[in-house]
Motif scaffolding. Sequence first.
Motif, mmCIF file in Angstrom:
data_model
loop_
_atom_site.group_PDB
_atom_site.id
_atom_site.type_symbol
_atom_site.label_atom_id
_atom_site.label_comp_id
_atom_site.label_asym_id
_atom_site.label_seq_id
_atom_site.Cartn_x
_atom_site.Cartn_y
_atom_site.Cartn_z
ATOM 1 N N ILE A 84 -59.633 -19.406 35.737
ATOM 2 C CA ILE A 84 -60.341 -18.867 34.732
ATOM 3 C C ILE A 84 -59.921 -17.546 34.435
ATOM 4 O O ILE A 84 -59.568 -16.886 35.326
ATOM 5 C CB ILE A 84 -61.794 -18.846 35.475
ATOM 6 N N ILE A 85 -60.184 -17.263 33.066
ATOM 7 C CA ILE A 85 -59.765 -15.648 32.685
ATOM 8 C C ILE A 85 -61.140 -15.331 32.897
ATOM 9 O O ILE A 85 -62.218 -15.726 32.461
ATOM 10 C CB ILE A 85 -59.265 -16.056 31.061
ATOM 11 N N PRO A 86 -61.052 -14.157 33.331
ATOM 12 C CA PRO A 86 -62.262 -13.196 33.964
ATOM 13 C C PRO A 86 -63.131 -12.486 33.014
ATOM 14 O O PRO A 86 -63.375 -11.376 33.050
ATOM 15 C CB PRO A 86 -61.890 -12.209 34.986
ATOM 16 N N LEU A 87 -63.129 -13.377 31.741
ATOM 17 C CA LEU A 87 -64.107 -12.800 30.755
ATOM 18 C C LEU A 87 -65.202 -13.822 30.243
ATOM 19 O O LEU A 87 -64.802 -14.705 30.283
ATOM 20 C CB LEU A 87 -62.919 -12.404 29.542
ATOM 21 N N GLU A 88 -66.483 -13.151 29.817
ATOM 22 C CA GLU A 88 -67.345 -13.959 29.170
ATOM 23 C C GLU A 88 -67.123 -13.809 27.947
ATOM 24 O O GLU A 88 -67.152 -12.493 27.452
ATOM 25 C CB GLU A 88 -68.608 -13.770 29.876
ATOM 26 N N VAL A 89 -66.771 -14.760 27.037
ATOM 27 C CA VAL A 89 -66.795 -14.649 25.788
ATOM 28 C C VAL A 89 -68.189 -14.911 24.706
ATOM 29 O O VAL A 89 -68.427 -16.222 24.998
ATOM 30 C CB VAL A 89 -65.534 -15.473 25.066
ATOM 31 N N VAL A 90 -68.818 -13.941 24.402
ATOM 32 C CA VAL A 90 -70.100 -14.418 23.836
ATOM 33 C C VAL A 90 -70.102 -14.260 22.093
ATOM 34 O O VAL A 90 -69.583 -13.345 21.774
ATOM 35 C CB VAL A 90 -71.128 -13.166 24.272
ATOM 36 N N VAL A 91 -70.620 -15.220 21.407
ATOM 37 C CA VAL A 91 -70.760 -15.409 20.171
ATOM 38 C C VAL A 91 -72.245 -15.140 19.785
ATOM 39 O O VAL A 91 -73.023 -15.762 20.319
ATOM 40 C CB VAL A 91 -70.166 -16.574 19.845
ATOM 41 N N ARG A 92 -72.397 -14.213 18.786
ATOM 42 C CA ARG A 92 -73.810 -14.080 18.546
ATOM 43 C C ARG A 92 -74.024 -14.119 16.819
ATOM 44 O O ARG A 92 -73.227 -13.671 16.108
ATOM 45 C CB ARG A 92 -74.102 -12.498 18.643
ATOM 46 N N ASN A 93 -74.907 -15.037 16.543
ATOM 47 C CA ASN A 93 -75.293 -15.336 15.069
ATOM 48 C C ASN A 93 -76.436 -14.826 14.608
ATOM 49 O O ASN A 93 -76.707 -14.358 13.408
ATOM 50 C CB ASN A 93 -75.358 -16.769 15.039
ATOM 51 N N ILE A 94 -77.259 -14.310 15.550
ATOM 52 C CA ILE A 94 -78.624 -13.935 15.272
ATOM 53 C C ILE A 94 -78.771 -12.839 16.740
ATOM 54 O O ILE A 94 -78.504 -13.088 17.844
ATOM 55 C CB ILE A 94 -79.839 -15.004 15.440
ATOM 56 N N ALA A 95 -79.712 -11.656 16.142
ATOM 57 C CA ALA A 95 -79.938 -10.672 17.144
ATOM 58 C C ALA A 95 -81.021 -11.109 18.217
ATOM 59 O O ALA A 95 -81.968 -11.734 17.867
ATOM 60 C CB ALA A 95 -80.032 -9.360 16.476
ATOM 61 N N ALA A 96 -80.516 -11.049 19.435
ATOM 62 C CA ALA A 96 -81.538 -11.316 20.230
ATOM 63 C C ALA A 96 -81.085 -10.729 21.907
ATOM 64 O O ALA A 96 -79.794 -10.209 21.990
ATOM 65 C CB ALA A 96 -81.668 -12.799 20.805
ATOM 66 N N GLY A 97 -81.789 -10.645 22.722
ATOM 67 C CA GLY A 97 -81.270 -10.424 24.013
ATOM 68 C C GLY A 97 -80.570 -8.881 24.107
ATOM 69 O O GLY A 97 -81.377 -8.000 23.669
ATOM 70 N N SER A 98 -79.603 -8.730 25.051
ATOM 71 C CA SER A 98 -79.075 -7.320 25.285
ATOM 72 C C SER A 98 -78.420 -6.900 24.153
ATOM 73 O O SER A 98 -78.604 -5.664 24.073
ATOM 74 C CB SER A 98 -77.986 -7.591 26.258
ATOM 75 N N PHE A 99 -78.133 -7.701 23.080
ATOM 76 C CA PHE A 99 -77.753 -7.023 21.855
ATOM 77 C C PHE A 99 -78.636 -6.420 20.923
ATOM 78 O O PHE A 99 -78.549 -5.400 20.495
ATOM 79 C CB PHE A 99 -77.325 -8.237 20.878
ATOM 80 N N VAL A 100 -79.932 -6.626 21.005
ATOM 81 C CA VAL A 100 -81.152 -6.110 20.377
ATOM 82 C C VAL A 100 -81.225 -4.464 21.066
ATOM 83 O O VAL A 100 -81.226 -3.651 20.474
ATOM 84 C CB VAL A 100 -82.335 -6.553 20.532
ATOM 85 N N LYS A 101 -81.144 -4.724 22.545
ATOM 86 C CA LYS A 101 -81.273 -3.261 23.305
ATOM 87 C C LYS A 101 -79.929 -2.177 22.928
ATOM 88 O O LYS A 101 -80.400 -1.222 23.110
ATOM 89 C CB LYS A 101 -81.275 -3.579 24.855
ATOM 90 N N ARG A 102 -78.875 -2.993 22.804
ATOM 91 C CA ARG A 102 -77.903 -2.080 22.706
ATOM 92 C C ARG A 102 -77.635 -1.539 21.253
ATOM 93 O O ARG A 102 -77.139 -0.590 20.862
ATOM 94 C CB ARG A 102 -76.377 -2.696 23.039
ATOM 95 N N THR A 103 -78.240 -2.302 20.209
ATOM 96 C CA THR A 103 -77.759 -1.855 18.668
ATOM 97 C C THR A 103 -79.165 -1.411 18.017
ATOM 98 O O THR A 103 -79.065 -0.817 17.029
ATOM 99 C CB THR A 103 -77.435 -3.218 17.909
ATOM 100 N N GLY A 104 -80.322 -1.874 18.612
ATOM 101 C CA GLY A 104 -81.554 -1.354 17.810
ATOM 102 C C GLY A 104 -81.884 -2.542 16.789
ATOM 103 O O GLY A 104 -82.894 -2.238 16.175
ATOM 104 N N ILE A 105 -81.049 -3.307 16.569
ATOM 105 C CA ILE A 105 -81.367 -4.359 15.535
ATOM 106 C C ILE A 105 -82.480 -5.350 15.946
ATOM 107 O O ILE A 105 -82.568 -5.940 17.003
ATOM 108 C CB ILE A 105 -80.205 -5.272 15.270
ATOM 109 N N ALA A 106 -83.408 -5.685 14.865
ATOM 110 C CA ALA A 106 -84.480 -6.334 15.496
ATOM 111 C C ALA A 106 -84.306 -7.784 15.841
ATOM 112 O O ALA A 106 -83.454 -8.598 15.524
ATOM 113 C CB ALA A 106 -85.514 -6.400 14.162
ATOM 114 N N THR A 107 -85.063 -8.361 16.832
ATOM 115 C CA THR A 107 -84.961 -9.749 17.200
ATOM 116 C C THR A 107 -85.045 -10.575 16.078
ATOM 117 O O THR A 107 -86.260 -10.486 15.470
ATOM 118 C CB THR A 107 -85.763 -10.025 18.315
#
Length: 239
Positions: A84-107
């Motif tokens: 296993i490559i020790p990376l989680e690869v996350v793909v985002r299409n819509i703002a949600a979760g931690s991405f909202v907390k980090r960017t301020g973009i609305a859920t």
Amino acid sequence: MPQKLYEGKAKILYTTDNPEVLLTHFKDDATAFNAQKKGQITRKGEINCAIASQLFKYLENQGISTHFIAQTAPDQMQVAAVKIIPLEVVVRNIAAGSFVKRTGIATGTTLKSAIVEFFYKNDDLGDPLFTEDHIQLLELATPDQVIELRQMALTINQHLQKFFSDRHLTLVDFKLEFGCDQSGNILLADEISPDTCRLWDDLTADPTQKILDKDRFRQDLGNVAAAYEEVLARVMSQN
């Protein structure tokens, strides 16, 4: 005799008679917030195993190389042994979760284009967000591997968006893990399920009822098992 090789939050890996093949057992255990919240979801192991098996087969048919070999029991699948490559690869299409907390973009904000993020698989550090410079500093993957991971993730996103859209589900975001086989080829590994994807129901406008993934467990929304069952029913449907 199979031996336990590794136990994680959601799965147990066992050896088999073939050193190149492992057996994955999917558990009913549920965790959130780096295992600070724990519980169980009825039939989760069987549901996630069935969903992951179906999606791996679908992606294989689209030309994506995966570690999936066969589903051997309701809550078990045979997989190719990979490093296993020790990376989680996350793909985002819509703002949600931690991405909202980090960017301020609305859920719920649809992003102009899919965003790929890398997180270091390290529970002790809380799986932090990493830049490519961080990845190179710790030698977690080569620059060429990072390019391949990003491209594979975006291609998988395109295929999964269509698959889920055909079943009236919106793929908000999802986490992927990859591993290298003995020849150094990168294979999609781990699982794809309501544990690793945010999936919203296109057939309802109610913001709490739309959620059909582990956010129901994270946010104490109730009816978690029923949501997982609904995703399974749609994944197994022929549209």
